[in-house]
Motif scaffolding. Structure first.
Motif, short mmCIF file in Angstrom:
data_model
loop_
_atom_site.label_atom_id
_atom_site.label_comp_id
_atom_site.label_asym_id
_atom_site.label_seq_id
_atom_site.Cartn_x
_atom_site.Cartn_y
_atom_site.Cartn_z
N ARG A 126 -22.43 41.38 5.04
CA ARG A 126 -21.85 41.13 3.72
C ARG A 126 -21.38 39.70 3.55
NH1 ARG A 126 -17.12 45.34 3.78
NH2 ARG A 126 -16.99 44.37 5.86
N PHE A 127 -21.05 39.03 4.64
CA PHE A 127 -20.43 37.71 4.55
C PHE A 127 -21.32 36.58 5.05
CE2 PHE A 127 -16.82 40.62 4.74
CZ PHE A 127 -16.04 40.17 3.68
N VAL A 128 -22.41 36.89 5.70
CA VAL A 128 -23.19 35.82 6.33
C VAL A 128 -23.82 34.90 5.29
CG1 VAL A 128 -25.24 37.31 6.54
CG2 VAL A 128 -24.98 35.29 8.02
N MET A 129 -24.41 35.45 4.24
CA MET A 129 -25.04 34.59 3.24
C MET A 129 -24.01 33.81 2.41
SD MET A 129 -27.89 33.39 2.42
CE MET A 129 -29.17 34.49 3.02
N PRO A 130 -22.88 34.41 1.98
CA PRO A 130 -21.85 33.59 1.34
C PRO A 130 -21.32 32.49 2.24
CG PRO A 130 -21.50 35.90 0.82
CD PRO A 130 -22.59 35.86 1.84
N SER A 131 -21.24 32.74 3.56
CA SER A 131 -20.78 31.70 4.48
C SER A 131 -21.75 30.53 4.51
CB SER A 131 -20.61 32.28 5.88
OG SER A 131 -19.70 33.36 5.88
N ILE A 132 -23.04 30.83 4.59
CA ILE A 132 -24.04 29.76 4.59
C ILE A 132 -24.05 29.04 3.25
CG2 ILE A 132 -26.52 29.32 4.73
CD1 ILE A 132 -26.73 31.61 6.73
N ALA A 133 -23.86 29.79 2.17
CA ALA A 133 -23.81 29.17 0.85
C ALA A 133 -22.62 28.23 0.73
CB ALA A 133 -23.74 30.25 -0.23
N LEU A 134 -21.48 28.62 1.30
CA LEU A 134 -20.30 27.76 1.26
C LEU A 134 -20.56 26.45 1.99
CD1 LEU A 134 -17.29 27.47 0.50
CD2 LEU A 134 -16.73 28.56 2.68
N LEU A 135 -21.20 26.52 3.13
CA LEU A 135 -21.57 25.31 3.86
C LEU A 135 -22.50 24.43 3.02
CD1 LEU A 135 -22.26 23.45 6.26
CD2 LEU A 135 -23.81 25.23 7.09
N SER A 136 -23.49 25.02 2.38
CA SER A 136 -24.46 24.25 1.61
C SER A 136 -23.80 23.60 0.40
CB SER A 136 -25.61 25.16 1.16
OG SER A 136 -26.26 25.72 2.28
N ILE A 137 -22.90 24.31 -0.25
CA ILE A 137 -22.18 23.73 -1.40
C ILE A 137 -21.37 22.52 -0.96
CG2 ILE A 137 -20.36 24.17 -3.09
CD1 ILE A 137 -21.37 27.09 -3.18
N TRP A 138 -20.69 22.64 0.18
CA TRP A 138 -19.89 21.53 0.70
C TRP A 138 -20.78 20.33 1.02
CZ3 TRP A 138 -19.74 19.20 5.61
CH2 TRP A 138 -18.65 18.33 5.82
N MET A 139 -21.94 20.58 1.61
CA MET A 139 -22.83 19.48 1.98
C MET A 139 -23.42 18.79 0.76
SD MET A 139 -25.07 20.49 5.33
CE MET A 139 -25.92 18.92 5.15
N GLY A 140 -23.81 19.56 -0.25
CA GLY A 140 -24.49 18.98 -1.40
C GLY A 140 -23.58 18.49 -2.50
N LEU A 141 -22.27 18.70 -2.35
CA LEU A 141 -21.33 18.33 -3.41
C LEU A 141 -21.37 16.83 -3.71
CD1 LEU A 141 -19.00 19.20 -5.29
CD2 LEU A 141 -17.43 18.75 -3.40
N GLY A 142 -21.42 16.01 -2.66
CA GLY A 142 -21.37 14.57 -2.87
C GLY A 142 -22.57 14.03 -3.62
N GLY A 143 -23.76 14.49 -3.30
CA GLY A 143 -24.95 13.99 -3.98
C GLY A 143 -24.95 14.32 -5.46
N SER A 144 -24.62 15.57 -5.79
CA SER A 144 -24.56 15.96 -7.21
C SER A 144 -23.43 15.24 -7.93
CB SER A 144 -24.38 17.48 -7.31
OG SER A 144 -25.45 18.17 -6.70
N MET A 145 -22.31 15.03 -7.23
CA MET A 145 -21.17 14.34 -7.84
C MET A 145 -21.54 12.92 -8.23
SD MET A 145 -17.77 12.93 -6.05
CE MET A 145 -18.86 11.66 -5.42
#
Length: 313
Positions: free
Chosen positions: A173-192
């Protein structure tokens, strides 16, 4: 008495001018071809030729060692019957839904917050650093953070809130949201950074007129900033969707596609078919299918964008 010298007729001057212009244009074109030649050679050798070979290989059966045999569309038909492919497709779509809207919203809010603060260059650097950090290194760090026994996240949840944190990477239940959280954190700077560039292009006269009319900050954001950022939002959305369909590093390093294939994505399926099962024809057909999906989604987004993308005049 000698006759007076006559100047060339206007038609001859025009013809000479045209010849010189054509000669100059030809020389400029040759120099342009010379300068782009290295890039074109690399594009043909490393991109176009492998792309053509991939389409050809998707119609064949090959284990990487023996002879290739033509099987037509059997590889593609087998993909849609393969339960692993369906699981990977569902997981990838789930990951896309988790990451794309949240990542775009977070990047836009951060960009708006940093647009007029002092030291925004330093903030840009700090936010952009995860974007250029190797994904494998980030995944290893987050494996420690998400560890259910001694990870920092669960320790803080226990100390601060008295909550027993979930098993982030071992619970389906939590593995994909965990990976998504990591990806959001990594990609935040580029989109910003893209949104910050879009904000710089909005004329301040719009905000001045809105302030004169008594518009609040929220009304300015809703009726000026968001509509005039729609072109940037459109570009970020396309790039985010393409990136979300190509997710691989995080699930490969952190979970190996588990548990129970809950983080088994399309690119992981392509890797698994090629380098674990050694069915390169099947793997290539999955890659071509992924390419067709991304292309279709991109064209669909471009078609729909005409309804909501606004450009400043």
């Amino acid at each position: 008495m000698q006759p007076a010298a006559t100047s060339p007729s206007p038609p001859l001057n025009e013809a000479k001018t045209k010849r010189n212009a054509i000669r100059t244009q030809t020389v400029d074109s040759l120099w342009g071809c010379f300068f782009i030649l290295p890039q074109m050679v690399g594009l043909i050798i490393f991109s176009l030729i492998p792309l053509v070979l991939a389409f050809a290989l998707s119609l064949m059966s090959w284990d990487g060692f023996g002879e290739r045999s033509f099987v037509g569309l059997d590889n593609f038909m087998g993909q849609f019957k393969d339960p692993d492919f369906r699981i990977a497709l569902v997981n990838t779509l789930y990951y896309t839904v988790l990451t794309v809207p949240t990542g775009i919203l977070a990047a836009m809010l951060v960009a708006v917050g940093l647009n007029k603060v002092k030291g925004k260059v330093l903030y840009r650097l700090i936010y952009f650093m995860p974007n250029i950090t190797m994904s494998v290194a980030v995944a290893v760090v987050f494996m420690w953070l998400f560890n259910s026994d001694f990870g920092l996240i669960n320790l803080y949840l226990k100390d601060w809130f008295g909550i027993d944190g979930p098993r982030w990477l071992t619970d389906t239940r939590f593995v994909m949201p965990s990976i998504a959280l990591l990806s959001i954190w990594m990609g935040l700077g580029g989109s910003m950074v893209l949104f910050l560039a879009g904000l710089q292009g909005i004329s301040p006269t719009y905000y001045e007129a809105a302030q004169i009319d008594g518009a609040s900050k929220w009304q300015q954001l809703r009726h000026i900033t968001i509509p005039l950022l729609s072109s940037t939002t459109f570009f970020v959305t396309i790039m985010s969707v393409i990136g979300s369909f190509q997710v691989f590093d995080q699930s490969f390093v952190m979970t190996s596609g588990g548990p129970a294939k809950a983080s088994y994505t399309l690119v992981y399926h392509i890797y698994d078919s090629a380098f674990v099962d050694f069915t390169f024809g099947t793997s290539t057909s999955a890659a071509v299918t992924l390419f067709a999906m991304i292309l279709t989604l991109t064209l669909l987004q471009m078609k729909i964008s005409k309804r909501w993308v606004h450009y400043e005049e």
